[in-house]
Structure formats: C-alpha cells, structure tokens
Motif scaffolding. Structure first.
Motif, mmCIF file in Angstrom:
data_model
loop_
_atom_site.group_PDB
_atom_site.id
_atom_site.type_symbol
_atom_site.label_atom_id
_atom_site.label_comp_id
_atom_site.label_asym_id
_atom_site.label_seq_id
_atom_site.Cartn_x
_atom_site.Cartn_y
_atom_site.Cartn_z
ATOM 1 N N MET A 6 0.852 -1.191 0.000
ATOM 2 C CA MET A 6 0.000 0.000 0.000
ATOM 3 C C MET A 6 0.884 1.235 0.000
ATOM 4 S SD MET A 6 -2.971 -1.145 2.701
ATOM 5 C CE MET A 6 -3.791 0.422 2.544
ATOM 6 N N TRP A 7 0.494 2.206 -0.806
ATOM 7 C CA TRP A 7 1.219 3.467 -0.970
ATOM 8 C C TRP A 7 0.182 4.578 -0.869
ATOM 9 C CZ3 TRP A 7 0.654 7.529 -4.230
ATOM 10 C CH2 TRP A 7 1.740 8.364 -4.491
ATOM 11 N N GLU A 8 0.372 5.525 0.052
ATOM 12 C CA GLU A 8 -0.622 6.594 0.243
ATOM 13 C C GLU A 8 0.098 7.927 0.356
ATOM 14 O OE1 GLU A 8 -2.885 9.500 2.554
ATOM 15 O OE2 GLU A 8 -1.245 8.335 3.408
ATOM 16 N N GLU A 17 -5.602 16.004 -8.486
ATOM 17 C CA GLU A 17 -5.698 15.384 -9.817
ATOM 18 C C GLU A 17 -4.313 15.175 -10.413
ATOM 19 O OE1 GLU A 17 -8.309 14.014 -11.419
ATOM 20 O OE2 GLU A 17 -9.426 14.419 -9.579
ATOM 21 N N GLU A 18 -3.407 16.109 -10.158
ATOM 22 C CA GLU A 18 -2.035 15.974 -10.645
ATOM 23 C C GLU A 18 -1.329 14.792 -9.969
ATOM 24 O OE1 GLU A 18 2.040 18.655 -10.960
ATOM 25 O OE2 GLU A 18 0.169 19.628 -10.348
ATOM 26 N N LEU A 19 -1.524 14.647 -8.653
ATOM 27 C CA LEU A 19 -0.941 13.522 -7.940
ATOM 28 C C LEU A 19 -1.541 12.212 -8.433
ATOM 29 C CD1 LEU A 19 0.897 12.330 -5.751
ATOM 30 C CD2 LEU A 19 -0.954 12.731 -4.101
ATOM 31 N N LEU A 20 -2.844 12.187 -8.658
ATOM 32 C CA LEU A 20 -3.507 10.989 -9.168
ATOM 33 C C LEU A 20 -2.928 10.601 -10.531
ATOM 34 C CD1 LEU A 20 -5.711 8.832 -8.908
ATOM 35 C CD2 LEU A 20 -7.319 10.498 -9.871
ATOM 36 N N ALA A 21 -2.771 11.565 -11.422
ATOM 37 C CA ALA A 21 -2.199 11.288 -12.746
ATOM 38 C C ALA A 21 -0.761 10.786 -12.616
ATOM 39 C CB ALA A 21 -2.255 12.541 -13.614
ATOM 40 N N TRP A 22 0.003 11.380 -11.716
ATOM 41 C CA TRP A 22 1.387 10.956 -11.499
ATOM 42 C C TRP A 22 1.422 9.501 -11.022
ATOM 43 C CZ3 TRP A 22 4.058 8.941 -7.474
ATOM 44 C CH2 TRP A 22 5.445 8.891 -7.597
ATOM 45 N N ALA A 23 0.587 9.174 -10.039
ATOM 46 C CA ALA A 23 0.576 7.808 -9.487
ATOM 47 C C ALA A 23 0.169 6.801 -10.555
ATOM 48 C CB ALA A 23 -0.373 7.733 -8.291
ATOM 49 N N ARG A 24 -0.816 7.142 -11.369
ATOM 50 C CA ARG A 24 -1.258 6.220 -12.428
ATOM 51 C C ARG A 24 -0.168 5.994 -13.473
ATOM 52 N NH1 ARG A 24 -7.546 8.086 -13.222
ATOM 53 N NH2 ARG A 24 -8.377 6.511 -11.797
ATOM 54 N N ALA A 25 0.700 6.957 -13.666
ATOM 55 C CA ALA A 25 1.771 6.829 -14.661
ATOM 56 C C ALA A 25 2.919 5.941 -14.184
ATOM 57 C CB ALA A 25 2.311 8.211 -15.027
ATOM 58 N N ALA A 67 9.973 -10.620 0.050
ATOM 59 C CA ALA A 67 10.585 -10.497 -1.277
ATOM 60 C C ALA A 67 10.871 -9.031 -1.604
ATOM 61 C CB ALA A 67 9.665 -11.079 -2.338
ATOM 62 N N GLU A 68 11.899 -8.829 -2.396
ATOM 63 C CA GLU A 68 12.185 -7.491 -2.907
ATOM 64 C C GLU A 68 11.156 -7.186 -3.992
ATOM 65 O OE1 GLU A 68 15.551 -5.282 -5.550
ATOM 66 O OE2 GLU A 68 16.219 -6.824 -4.159
ATOM 67 N N LEU A 69 10.365 -6.139 -3.768
ATOM 68 C CA LEU A 69 9.303 -5.771 -4.711
ATOM 69 C C LEU A 69 9.433 -4.298 -5.072
ATOM 70 C CD1 LEU A 69 6.353 -7.588 -2.935
ATOM 71 C CD2 LEU A 69 7.518 -8.312 -5.030
ATOM 72 N N PRO A 70 9.038 -3.937 -6.289
ATOM 73 C CA PRO A 70 9.147 -2.535 -6.688
ATOM 74 C C PRO A 70 8.082 -1.687 -6.000
ATOM 75 C CG PRO A 70 8.175 -3.812 -8.460
ATOM 76 C CD PRO A 70 8.562 -4.783 -7.379
ATOM 77 N N GLU A 71 8.520 -0.672 -5.323
ATOM 78 C CA GLU A 71 7.615 0.258 -4.642
ATOM 79 C C GLU A 71 7.415 1.486 -5.521
ATOM 80 O OE1 GLU A 71 6.382 0.175 -1.394
ATOM 81 O OE2 GLU A 71 7.496 -1.472 -0.505
ATOM 82 N N LEU A 72 6.254 2.090 -5.437
ATOM 83 C CA LEU A 72 6.101 3.369 -6.108
ATOM 84 C C LEU A 72 7.036 4.359 -5.437
ATOM 85 C CD1 LEU A 72 3.462 1.950 -7.079
ATOM 86 C CD2 LEU A 72 2.449 4.212 -7.079
ATOM 87 N N PRO A 73 7.645 5.231 -6.213
ATOM 88 C CA PRO A 73 8.602 6.176 -5.642
ATOM 89 C C PRO A 73 7.917 7.323 -4.917
ATOM 90 C CG PRO A 73 8.387 6.530 -7.993
ATOM 91 C CD PRO A 73 7.560 5.327 -7.659
ATOM 92 N N GLU A 74 8.726 8.176 -4.324
ATOM 93 C CA GLU A 74 8.237 9.424 -3.729
ATOM 94 C C GLU A 74 7.980 10.413 -4.865
ATOM 95 O OE1 GLU A 74 7.914 10.569 -0.393
ATOM 96 O OE2 GLU A 74 8.395 8.595 0.410
ATOM 97 N N HIS A 85 3.266 7.410 2.839
ATOM 98 C CA HIS A 85 3.098 6.326 3.818
ATOM 99 C C HIS A 85 3.060 5.017 3.045
ATOM 100 C CE1 HIS A 85 1.036 9.081 7.018
ATOM 101 N NE2 HIS A 85 2.251 9.464 6.701
ATOM 102 N N ARG A 86 3.753 3.997 3.562
ATOM 103 C CA ARG A 86 3.823 2.689 2.910
ATOM 104 C C ARG A 86 3.581 1.580 3.937
ATOM 105 N NH1 ARG A 86 7.103 3.659 -1.769
ATOM 106 N NH2 ARG A 86 8.089 5.704 -1.595
ATOM 107 N N TRP A 87 2.859 0.544 3.503
ATOM 108 C CA TRP A 87 2.631 -0.626 4.341
ATOM 109 C C TRP A 87 2.716 -1.864 3.481
ATOM 110 C CZ3 TRP A 87 -0.671 3.579 4.201
ATOM 111 C CH2 TRP A 87 -0.672 4.385 5.347
#
Length: 96
Positions: A6-8, A17-25, A67-74, A85-87
């Motif tokens: 989870m990434w919040e 909306e800009e953050l939403l577009a960034w996260a979707r990309a 496991a090592e998994l790819p996290e969304l960046p900052e 925040h990440r869980w």
C-alpha cells in the motif's frame, strides 16, 4: 503467497488530480525470478482517491512476504504535503 503493498500520499491543496495522474503513470514491472526460482509477479493494481487530495495505490504480488518488490517512488516534494506512507501486508484471502 499474496503480498499487498500500500502506498498513500496527500497532495498539496488543489493538486490532487495531478498527484492521481502521477501515481497512475508509475508502472511497477514484474521482477525476474528470485535465486530460488520463484517469479515475483504483479497480480493486481488498484488506485483510489479520497477527500483532502489523498491518493492510495495498492498492488498485489505473487511473492514471499519479504521479497524485494518494486515500490512506487516518492513524488516531487512540491506535489505532496508530507512523505509517502507505505505498508506491506500478507493476504489472508478474499471474502464475499
């Protein structure tokens, strides 16, 4: 095993909306097999938004809990009001 990441984040006021577009990309990719031969495969990804310009992304992986998994960046610091925040959770199964 299924692991959920989870990434919040909370956007600066008016930039949700800009953050939403960034996260979707952001596209986490499947990773090559681990040394034991097990592939860490992306099973599902879901994106949410909430009041106060909050964005939540949950990814589900076929992988070991540690496991090592790819996290969304900052995102860029000027886009968010605080650190992301990440869980990490182990799925116990879905219920109807």
């Amino acid at each position: 095993m299924t692991v959920a990441l989870m990434w919040e984040a909370r956007a600066v006021a008016g930039r949700g909306e800009e953050l939403l577009a960034w996260a979707r990309a952001q596209e986490p990719a499947d990773l090559p097999s681990s040394p034991g031969g097990r592939t860490r495969r992306l099973l599902r990804r879901e994106t949410f938004r909430a009041p106060e310009d909050r964005v939540l992304v949950i990814t589900w992986w076929d992988a070991a809990y540690d496991a090592e998994l790819p996290e969304l960046p900052e995102p860029d610091g000027e886009l968010v009001t605080r650190a992301v925040h990440r869980w990490r959770f182990e799925s116990l199964g879905a219920e109807a």
